[in-house]
Enzyme design. Structure first.
Site, short mmCIF file in Angstrom:
data_model
loop_
_atom_site.label_atom_id
_atom_site.label_comp_id
_atom_site.label_asym_id
_atom_site.label_seq_id
_atom_site.Cartn_x
_atom_site.Cartn_y
_atom_site.Cartn_z
N HIS A 1 -5.85 -4.19 3.53
CA HIS A 1 -7.24 -5.55 2.50
C HIS A 1 -6.33 -6.99 3.42
O HIS A 1 -4.61 -7.61 3.03
CB HIS A 1 -6.43 -5.58 1.27
CG HIS A 1 -6.96 -4.57 0.53
ND1 HIS A 1 -7.96 -4.64 0.27
CD2 HIS A 1 -6.53 -3.28 0.50
CE1 HIS A 1 -8.84 -3.56 -0.50
NE2 HIS A 1 -7.72 -2.56 -0.38
N ASP B 1 -3.07 -0.06 3.56
CA ASP B 1 -3.15 -1.12 1.82
C ASP B 1 -2.95 -2.20 1.73
O ASP B 1 -3.93 -3.30 2.11
CB ASP B 1 -3.11 -0.09 0.52
CG ASP B 1 -4.18 -0.11 -0.86
OD1 ASP B 1 -5.36 -0.84 -0.09
OD2 ASP B 1 -3.79 0.07 -1.85
N GLU C 1 -8.20 6.91 -7.24
CA GLU C 1 -6.88 6.43 -6.88
C GLU C 1 -6.20 6.31 -8.25
O GLU C 1 -5.51 7.41 -8.56
CB GLU C 1 -7.05 5.29 -6.09
CG GLU C 1 -5.94 4.17 -6.69
CD GLU C 1 -5.63 2.78 -5.87
OE1 GLU C 1 -7.22 2.45 -5.96
OE2 GLU C 1 -4.40 2.08 -5.47
N HIS D 1 -13.35 2.46 -2.41
CA HIS D 1 -12.71 3.14 -3.65
C HIS D 1 -12.40 3.91 -4.81
O HIS D 1 -12.83 4.20 -5.21
CB HIS D 1 -11.27 1.94 -4.21
CG HIS D 1 -11.07 1.08 -2.97
ND1 HIS D 1 -11.33 0.30 -2.02
CD2 HIS D 1 -9.09 0.67 -2.79
CE1 HIS D 1 -10.01 -0.32 -1.67
NE2 HIS D 1 -8.97 -0.13 -1.96
N HIS E 1 -7.64 1.37 6.34
CA HIS E 1 -7.24 0.90 5.15
C HIS E 1 -6.72 -0.45 4.87
O HIS E 1 -5.10 0.23 4.28
CB HIS E 1 -7.34 1.54 3.49
CG HIS E 1 -7.69 1.53 3.03
ND1 HIS E 1 -8.57 1.71 1.21
CD2 HIS E 1 -6.95 0.04 2.18
CE1 HIS E 1 -8.20 1.47 0.39
NE2 HIS E 1 -7.37 0.31 0.37
O1 LIG Z 1 -5.98 -0.21 -4.25
C1 LIG Z 1 -6.71 -1.20 -4.22
N1 LIG Z 1 -7.68 -0.36 -5.26
C2 LIG Z 1 -8.25 -1.12 -5.51
N2 LIG Z 1 -8.32 -2.50 -5.44
C3 LIG Z 1 -7.50 -2.83 -4.25
C4 LIG Z 1 -6.58 -2.59 -3.94
N3 LIG Z 1 -5.71 -2.75 -3.25
C5 LIG Z 1 -6.50 -4.47 -3.21
N4 LIG Z 1 -7.63 -4.54 -3.80
C6 LIG Z 1 -8.36 -5.20 -4.31
C7 LIG Z 1 -7.54 -6.42 -4.65
C8 LIG Z 1 -8.38 -6.97 -3.58
O2 LIG Z 1 -8.23 -8.97 -3.98
C9 LIG Z 1 -9.81 -7.33 -3.43
C10 LIG Z 1 -10.15 -7.30 -1.54
O3 LIG Z 1 -9.40 -7.34 -1.17
O4 LIG Z 1 -9.90 -5.52 -3.23
ZN LIG Z 2 -7.14 -0.56 -0.78
#
Ligand SMILES: O=c1[nH]cnc2c1ncn2[C@H]1C[C@H](O)[C@@H](CO)O1
Ligand SMILES: [Zn+2]
Length: 384
Positions: free
Chosen positions: A25, A304, A215, A212, A23
């Site tokens: 991004h 993350d 959280e 997701h 996980h």
């Molecule tokens: O931790 C997260 N929770 C929900 N969405 C997230 C998290 N970290 C990044 N994102 C979103 C923002 C990014 O633009 C997108 C794609 O990677 O995913």
């Molecule tokens: Zn994430």
């Protein structure tokens, strides 16, 4: 007589240990210096800082708000500089290089193709640029003496309405560098069932996806992700702790959903530092990973967003080692869990575990046997 010290790893051993990341991004892991350069090249003038170190600090502080929604606002700047083939290629190549340098041997890195279309790229061009970048990063890592394999997960944004289209894209690029699908973005108000058509499509195609869930929002989101959508893994899933009761005498009672998650070995993609920033946990020592690991949930450790959290896989393990006294055996357990839960074929996962992960830990665990003593005379030099 020299006796074996507990295998509590130091920072150097943690960095050299083979690690598996499920996980992470792509748009949350850029090097600050790269953002500055790409913004200058593209004429993007909205960066809050134009000096790399200061920009890195800005991201960490801005993401440290205690709210997932505010945390997510910081991605506007990274996505703004990831709109051309060259930029996507560069960011993906550097991502693979940075992970390899940190001792990651296998990673699944996710991003939302729909967020990279403002300069005219098509969804396919976005995916191909990122895949080519990952391959280039793997090559550079190899030239620097590291081995890493990176697969892409295509994310759809849960507030948008393109999930089916992105799921079809993930299916089209299956076996061509894309290993699965995800949904991300603000959780409250956007239940995963909004995208049921995408999940049902992927199931019909025998494809893999994570969601997701659990959280910023709790058990209903996890329940929907598993029982309505059929997720293979939970992105975070940390709020499963709300379905576990610990009595004063230490007795533990699992609710039906927590039991299901543990019994079915549903992988939890836990991201401790990210949870501290979005308010999902108060400290490393209080993070539910401690209890979930003790109860033998299928726990994995993840970054993350390395930029927003100023973190790396090694740093996550350092923090957990400090908080819980985890040993190399614990690290190996988390790593094998992650490799078992990856979206690549079973035989490849098994070979990674047996031929890369376990030998790597065996090597580290045997180091104490070859430690040099300070004298060869047989006397320790210390008075008895
Ligand atoms: O931790 C997260 N929770 C929900 N969405 C997230 C998290 N970290 C990044 N994102 C979103 C923002 C990014 O633009 C997108 C794609 O990677 O995913
Ligand atoms: Zn994430």
């Amino acid at each position: 007589m020299m006796s074996q010290t507990p295998n509590v790893p130091g920072p150097d051993q943690i960095r050299r240990a083979p690690k598996v990341l499920l996980h992470d991004h792509l748009d949350g892991g850029l090097r600050p210096g790269t953002i500055v350069e790409l913004a200058a090249a593209r004429g993007y003038a909205a960066l809050p800082e134009t000096e790399a170190d200061k920009l890195g600090v800005w991201f960490r502080e801005a993401a440290d708000s205690g709210s997932l929604e505010r945390y997510l606002e910081t991605f506007a700047h990274t996505c703004a500089v990831m709109q051309t083939r060259d930029a996507l290629f560069r960011v993906a190549a550097e991502c693979a290089e940075d992970l390899a340098e940190d001792g990651v041997v296998y990673a699944e890195v996710r991003y939302a193709p729909e967020q990279h279309l403002t300069a005219g790229l098509t969804l396919e061009e976005v995916v191909e640029a990122v895949n080519d970048g990952f391959r280039e990063g793997e090559r550079r890592a190899r030239a620097n003496g590291h081995r890493i394999r990176v697969g892409a997960l295509l994310t759809a944004m849960r507030h948008a309405a393109r999930a089916l289209e992105i799921a079809e894209l993930a299916n089209r690029y299956r076996d061509l560098g894309v290993v699965g699908f995800d949904i991300a973005g603000a959780e409250a108000g956007y239940p995963p069932t909004r995208h049921l058509d995408a999940f049902e499509y992927l199931k019909r195609e025998n494809n893999h996806f994570t969601i997701h869930a659990g959280e910023a929002f709790g058990l209903p989101s996890i329940w929907q992700a598993l029982q309505w959508c059929g997720a293979d893994r939970l992105g975070h899933g940390v709020r499963i702790i709300d379905d576990i009761e610990v009595a004063d005498d230490g007795g533990v009672k699992l609710g039906r959903l927590a039991s299901y998650v543990r019994d079915k070995r549903i992988p939890l993609e836990l991201c401790p530092s990210s949870n501290l920033q979005t308010g999902a946990a108060a400290s490393y020592a209080e993070h539910p990973i401690g209890l979930l690991r003790k109860l033998h949930f299928r726990v994995t450790v993840n970054t993350d967003n390395r930029l927003m959290s100023g973190t790396s896989m090694s740093r996550e393990f350092e923090k957990l080692t400090e908080a819980f006294g985890y040993t190399l055996d614990d690290m190996q357990w988390f790593t094998v869990n992650a490799m078992k839960s990856a979206f690549i074929p079973f035989d490849e996962r098994l070979a990674m575990i047996n031929d890369v992960v376990k030998p790597g830990y065996a090597e580290l665990k045997s180091e104490w046997l070859f430690r040099q003593t300070s004298t060869t005379s047989g006397s320790s030099g210390a008075s008895a």
